[in-house]
Design an enzyme around this catalytic site. Structure first.
Site, short mmCIF file in Angstrom:
data_model
loop_
_atom_site.label_atom_id
_atom_site.label_comp_id
_atom_site.label_asym_id
_atom_site.label_seq_id
_atom_site.Cartn_x
_atom_site.Cartn_y
_atom_site.Cartn_z
N ALA A 46 -0.39 -2.35 1.26
CA ALA A 46 -1.37 -3.02 2.12
C ALA A 46 -2.73 -2.37 2.20
O ALA A 46 -3.71 -3.02 2.57
CB ALA A 46 -0.78 -3.14 3.52
N ALA A 47 -2.83 -1.07 1.90
CA ALA A 47 -4.10 -0.38 2.14
C ALA A 47 -5.12 -0.72 1.05
O ALA A 47 -4.73 -0.94 -0.09
CB ALA A 47 -3.86 1.13 2.16
N PRO A 48 -6.41 -0.76 1.36
CA PRO A 48 -7.00 -0.45 2.66
C PRO A 48 -6.89 -1.57 3.70
O PRO A 48 -7.28 -1.36 4.84
CB PRO A 48 -8.47 -0.20 2.30
CG PRO A 48 -8.71 -0.98 1.07
CD PRO A 48 -7.41 -0.99 0.32
N GLY A 49 -6.43 -2.75 3.33
CA GLY A 49 -6.03 -3.66 4.38
C GLY A 49 -6.82 -4.94 4.57
O GLY A 49 -6.67 -5.60 5.59
N SER A 50 -7.62 -5.33 3.58
CA SER A 50 -8.37 -6.57 3.80
C SER A 50 -7.42 -7.77 3.86
O SER A 50 -7.64 -8.70 4.66
CB SER A 50 -9.43 -6.77 2.73
OG SER A 50 -8.87 -6.57 1.47
N ASP A 88 7.42 4.20 0.10
CA ASP A 88 7.41 3.61 -1.23
C ASP A 88 8.04 2.22 -1.12
O ASP A 88 9.21 2.08 -0.77
CB ASP A 88 8.24 4.52 -2.16
CG ASP A 88 8.39 3.93 -3.55
OD1 ASP A 88 7.96 2.78 -3.77
OD2 ASP A 88 8.94 4.63 -4.41
N ASP A 101 1.00 -7.06 -3.20
CA ASP A 101 -0.31 -6.90 -3.88
C ASP A 101 -0.26 -5.51 -4.51
O ASP A 101 -0.83 -4.56 -4.01
CB ASP A 101 -1.42 -7.01 -2.83
CG ASP A 101 -2.80 -7.02 -3.44
OD1 ASP A 101 -2.97 -7.65 -4.50
OD2 ASP A 101 -3.71 -6.39 -2.87
N CYS A 157 -5.01 -7.26 -9.43
CA CYS A 157 -6.38 -7.49 -9.88
C CYS A 157 -6.48 -7.02 -11.33
O CYS A 157 -7.44 -6.36 -11.71
CB CYS A 157 -7.41 -6.85 -8.97
SG CYS A 157 -7.08 -5.15 -8.56
C1 LIG Z 1 -4.13 -3.11 -4.99
S1 LIG Z 1 -3.98 -1.93 -3.76
C2 LIG Z 1 -3.66 -2.92 -2.35
C3 LIG Z 1 -4.85 -3.57 -1.75
C4 LIG Z 1 -4.54 -4.18 -0.42
N1 LIG Z 1 -3.49 -5.16 -0.51
C5 LIG Z 1 -5.76 -4.82 0.21
O1 LIG Z 1 -5.90 -6.03 0.18
O2 LIG Z 1 -6.58 -4.11 0.79
C6 LIG Z 1 -2.44 -1.22 -4.07
C7 LIG Z 1 -1.97 -0.27 -3.01
O3 LIG Z 1 -0.62 0.08 -3.34
C8 LIG Z 1 -0.39 1.38 -2.89
N2 LIG Z 1 0.83 1.86 -3.57
C9 LIG Z 1 0.95 2.48 -4.76
N3 LIG Z 1 2.26 2.69 -5.04
C10 LIG Z 1 2.96 2.19 -4.01
C11 LIG Z 1 4.34 2.11 -3.70
N4 LIG Z 1 5.27 2.58 -4.52
N5 LIG Z 1 4.70 1.57 -2.52
C12 LIG Z 1 3.77 1.09 -1.67
N6 LIG Z 1 2.46 1.13 -1.92
C13 LIG Z 1 2.05 1.65 -3.07
C14 LIG Z 1 -1.66 2.12 -3.19
O4 LIG Z 1 -1.78 3.25 -2.36
C15 LIG Z 1 -2.72 1.04 -2.91
O5 LIG Z 1 -3.21 1.20 -1.61
#
Ligand SMILES: C[S@@+](CC[C@H](N)C(=O)[O-])C[C@H]1O[C@@H](n2cnc3c(N)ncnc32)[C@H](O)[C@@H]1O
Length: 812
Positions: A146-150, A210, A248, A303
């Site tokens: 979810a991060a950074p969360g938009s 995770d 995502d 993306c």
């Molecule tokens: C594409 S970004 C998400 C963007 C977010 N959905 C948004 O709209 O702001 C992918 C995110 O997955 C996280 N990530 C990476 N491996 C992960 C895992 N095994 N489990 C959960 N999150 C993970 C990363 O830290 C990153 O913040």
């Protein structure tokens, strides 16, 4: 802006069919242009529409036919596919925003509204996944990465939107659903918490795990029923499943080339190949966590334009879980230009050339067999390349001399080199059978590809998955009281065993399911064994009794080893008759309907034998909705690595005049939208724009400076927290189209608007078309005014308005 390997790889994918070179050129051209700025008008529908009208009526007309340095500057445009025209695109260089008078005003307006959370800067394509997820207020939702969360913020708005869009009060303070926002990166979860603070929600929980090994969450059975429930609540513990899941996933981000220019240099085929396995494991876990109810839905997005991270993941997940299918979403958002998913593709691998250690070249392969013929059997050995003595090149493979002049098309069968003569090189292979196109038809064309040249955006991929009709039938409900089956499954999963990762009702269905080819247990998974969990220790109440009188004690209590990387305080629900809570509610004159059983603090349970006078002071109280409360009560916060749960509503007020024994709490501005429906309407003060102007002009205007009606009203009030309502009105040419509800603090002789300074400035700009606050006139003003008027220490709110900048690899 070039990358030969990237071009070679993507041209080979034939994204636009056999003969569409012209479209390929448009794609590359679009990738080389800067990305337009895009934003979304946020919040509940009615206020969002009002603000949107302000843009349409007050700004856009002045931004037509603007010429700057002899160039015609395009006006802001509404994104055609976004519902109700609430998203915008501005394609203007920074210089214009800074120097052209009308654009400068527009920019100042946007900055102010962004700071207070009414506008969210978000990449256009990043707005898509929540739109395809279609969240309703009663949905149980999980945003796995979810991060950074938009997108979390967008999902939260949907969760809080009244189902009837014409409803007068279209913001639901306490939706019955739940949004679990998760990210494996602890630092990024803090960004996520800030980002979602724009819409404070008692239905939001943030976890730091995770996603591919997300543990089962236990809740009482009654929480899983939708609608009104009669009679005794069923308190047996069940596994929480989700109606909506967003994956995502982390990706190579090559769709973000327009803003992340570094990717032009760093892109290699290994990025997508390497991420495939994690992406697949996250999607596989999502499939397990999806509710068996028909219509439950997963949205998978990246993306990236790489089929390894997109169609190959979907195909492999569908092959492993036969109950799911891709949804044809082509009629949803009809104005969105998109292209169908690829049904076949080419895989690539960087293969040692034999011309020195680490020298590799990109080779393309149509099939797994073709690939294996090149790299040799049984060499998927991560350490293999390092086995060659230092400085010594691995043995060359016949037919792999160079990629110079190599065809962009994949190798034909006849080109497959013979490998019998010479030992092939040993290196870390990144392809598995699951990377290659499936032989079975999974309707991958139902996936959606968004290319930059279609509507001037970034590149993006979205797929919507549901259970096939009837597939949920026969899935037994997972009952924790039955042999703790799911609990064991979670532990196995945490030990890295994907095939038995059963935490939803699919227990029997999943048993015996094959692990997808590329989901090998990895080091991370083995490491997870160290994070031994306590699946049974619930959160606490400040009483030794369970908060709910009928809650059953949990069977097993295991020892949770401390994880030094998790430092969050426990979540403790206050007893309904807690004296501090009772005093706070009485003080604030909240109605008896206020859900006092849902108030929690972030502190450990004080030892039962501690004298009341020695108990720590409660400073901040949070409110959770029923479902969030049950999740917190029945699951150890350490096991969930819970970073945030519920929303802050009350804060103890300090100050010279508040005596030590006097318990004075105030309703926090961020908690007001939630709490307002429990404030006795007869005690809400009536204000107007003239009063508001005085409250903006000075931080602590004296009560006797106000005009008659408000002066009398405020002077008659006790010191402490109050709420003011300003109904729509027109005053001195200012048009307030929507009611405002604002928190006040009355001191001995003055009154203060308890809104963050930035929010005051934005409000001032929006209503009075100028920043009339002391902050604008003189940053020292606050201090001076405070000294000259009232000595009470009024605490300004620290509601953070952080607007996270997009990060590399993510289309935020
Ligand atoms: C594409 S970004 C998400 C963007 C977010 N959905 C948004 O709209 O702001 C992918 C995110 O997955 C996280 N990530 C990476 N491996 C992960 C895992 N095994 N489990 C959960 N999150 C993970 C990363 O830290 C990153 O913040």
């Amino acid at each position: 802006m070039n990358n030969q390997n990237m071009f070679k790889y993507y041209k080979a994918q034939k994204l636009f069919g056999e003969d569409l070179d012209a479209e390929w050129d448009s794609l590359v051209e679009a990738f080389r242009k800067p990305l337009p700025t895009t934003f979304r008008v946020t919040g509940n529908r009615s206020t969002a529409l009002t603000l949107n009208n302000t843009i349409v009526e007050n700004y856009v007309p002045h931004l037509q036919n603007v010429v700057f340095e002899d160039k015609e500057i395009p006006p802001p445009e509404q994104i055609p596919w976004f519902p109700e025209g609430l998203a915008w695109q501005v394609n203007v260089p920074k210089k214009v925003l800074r120097k052209q008078e009308e654009f400068r005003k527009f920019h100042a307006f946007l900055v102010g509204e962004t700071e207070v959370g009414n506008i969210s800067r978000q990449e256009a394509v990043s707005m898509l996944p929540p739109l395809f997820l279609d969240v309703k207020p009663w949905h149980r939702v999980i945003d796995l990465c979810a991060a950074p969360g938009s997108k979390t913020a967008q999902l939260l708005e949907m969760l809080h939107s009244a189902p009837d869009p014409t409803a007068e009060d279209d913001l639901l303070p306490l939706p019955s659903g739940l949004l679990l926002a998760n990210d494996s990166d602890a630092k990024r979860t803090h960004l996520l918490i800030h980002q979602s603070a724009r819409l404070p929600s008692p239905a939001l929980m943030v976890t730091n795990l995770d996603a591919s090994r997300y543990p089962g969450i236990r809740v009482p059975a009654w929480t899983l029923l939708k609608g009104e429930q009669e009679g005794q609540k069923d308190e047996r513990l069940r596994m929480l499943t989700f109606d909506r899941i967003l994956g995502d996933v982390p990706c190579s981000g090559d769709g973000t080339l327009r803003k992340n220019l570094g990717i032009w240099k760093t892109w290699t085929v290994a990025d997508g190949n390497g991420l495939h396995s994690l992406q697949l494991r996250i999607l596989a876990r999502a499939m397990q966590m999806l509710s068996p109810e028909s219509g439950s839905r997963i949205v998978y997005s990246t993306c990236s334009l790489n089929p390894m991270e997109n169609e190959a993941v979907i195909a492999e997940a569908l092959a492993a879980n036969r109950d799911f299918e891709l949804v044809d979403a082509s009629s949803h958002l009809p104005a969105l230009k998109r292209r169908p998913g690829l049904t076949t593709w080419i895989c690539g691998e960087n293969i040692p050339t034999g011309q020195g250690k680490g020298v590799r070249e990109l080779r393309l392969f149509k099939t797994w067999e073709e690939y294996k013929a090149h790299v040799g059997p049984g060499q998927n050995d991560p350490a293999a390349e390092s086995l060659a003595p230092a400085g010594e090149a691995p043995a060359p493979v016949i037919g792999l001399a160079t990629t110079e002049g190599a065809s962009d098309t994949p190798l034909a069968e006849s080109e497959t080199p013979s490998i019998t003569a010479v030992k092939p090189p040993r290196f870390k292979q990144t392809l598995t059978p699951g990377h290659f196109p499936p032989t079975e038809n999974f309707h991958l064309e139902r996936c959606m590809r968004i290319y930059p040249h279609l509507q001037d955006t970034g590149g993006f991929f979205v797929a919507v998955l549901e259970r096939k009709a009837g597939a949920a039938a026969g899935i037994p409900e997972t009952d924790f009281d039955m042999e703790d089956m799911a609990e064991d499954a979670v532990e196995e999963a945490q030990a890295g065993d994907q095939s038995t990762l059963i935490s939803t009702a699919q227990a029997s269905e999943m048993t015996g399911a094959k692990r997808p080819a590329s989901t090998e247990p990895d080091d991370e998974a083995k490491g997870a064994k160290r994070l031994k969990v306590d699946d049974a220790a619930p959160a606490t109440t400040t009483d030794s009794k369970p908060a709910s009188s009928t809650a059953r004690p949990l069977k097993k209590q295991k020892t949770l080893k401390d994880d030094p990387t998790y430092k969050e305080s426990p979540y403790t629900f206050l007893r309904e008759d807690d004296p501090t809570l009772s005093a706070c509610l009485a003080n604030l004159k909240l109605l008896p309907t206020f859900p006092r059983g849902n108030v929690l603090i972030r502190a450990p349970l004080p030892p039962p034998d501690l004298e009341a006078s020695d108990k720590p002071t409660i400073r901040t109280m949070y409110l959770a909705n029923d479902l969030a409360r049950e999740v917190i009560l029945h699951n150890d916060h350490r096991r969930l690595r819970l970073m945030n749960g519920g929303t802050k509503v009350f804060e103890r007020q300090g100050g010279n005049y508040v005596s030590k024994d006097d318990i004075q709490f105030r309703i926090l501005g961020e908690g007001l939208p939630v709490v307002i429906s429990y404030v006795d309407p007869t005690i809400i003060m009536q204000g107007n724009l003239a009063v508001l102007k005085s409250l903006l002009l000075s931080y602590f205007p004296r009560c006797d400076q106000f005009q008659d009606a408000f002066r009398k009203a405020i002077e008659s009030r006790t010191t402490g927290s109050h709420v003011m309502r300003i109904p729509p009105e027109e005053w001195e040419g200012i048009n307030l189209t929507h009611e405002l509800i604002l928190p006040l603090w009355k001191s001995e002789v003055s009154v203060s608007l308890m809104v963050d300074k930035k929010a005051k400035s934005a409000m001032s700009l929006r209503l009075f078309h100028a920043d009339i606050t002391p902050a604008k006139k003189d940053p020292k003003a606050k201090q001076d005014v405070a000294q000259s008027t009232d000595k009470s220490q009024v605490q300004e709110e620290d509601s953070s308005m952080l607007v996270a900048e997009p990060e590399q690899g993510a289309a935020q």
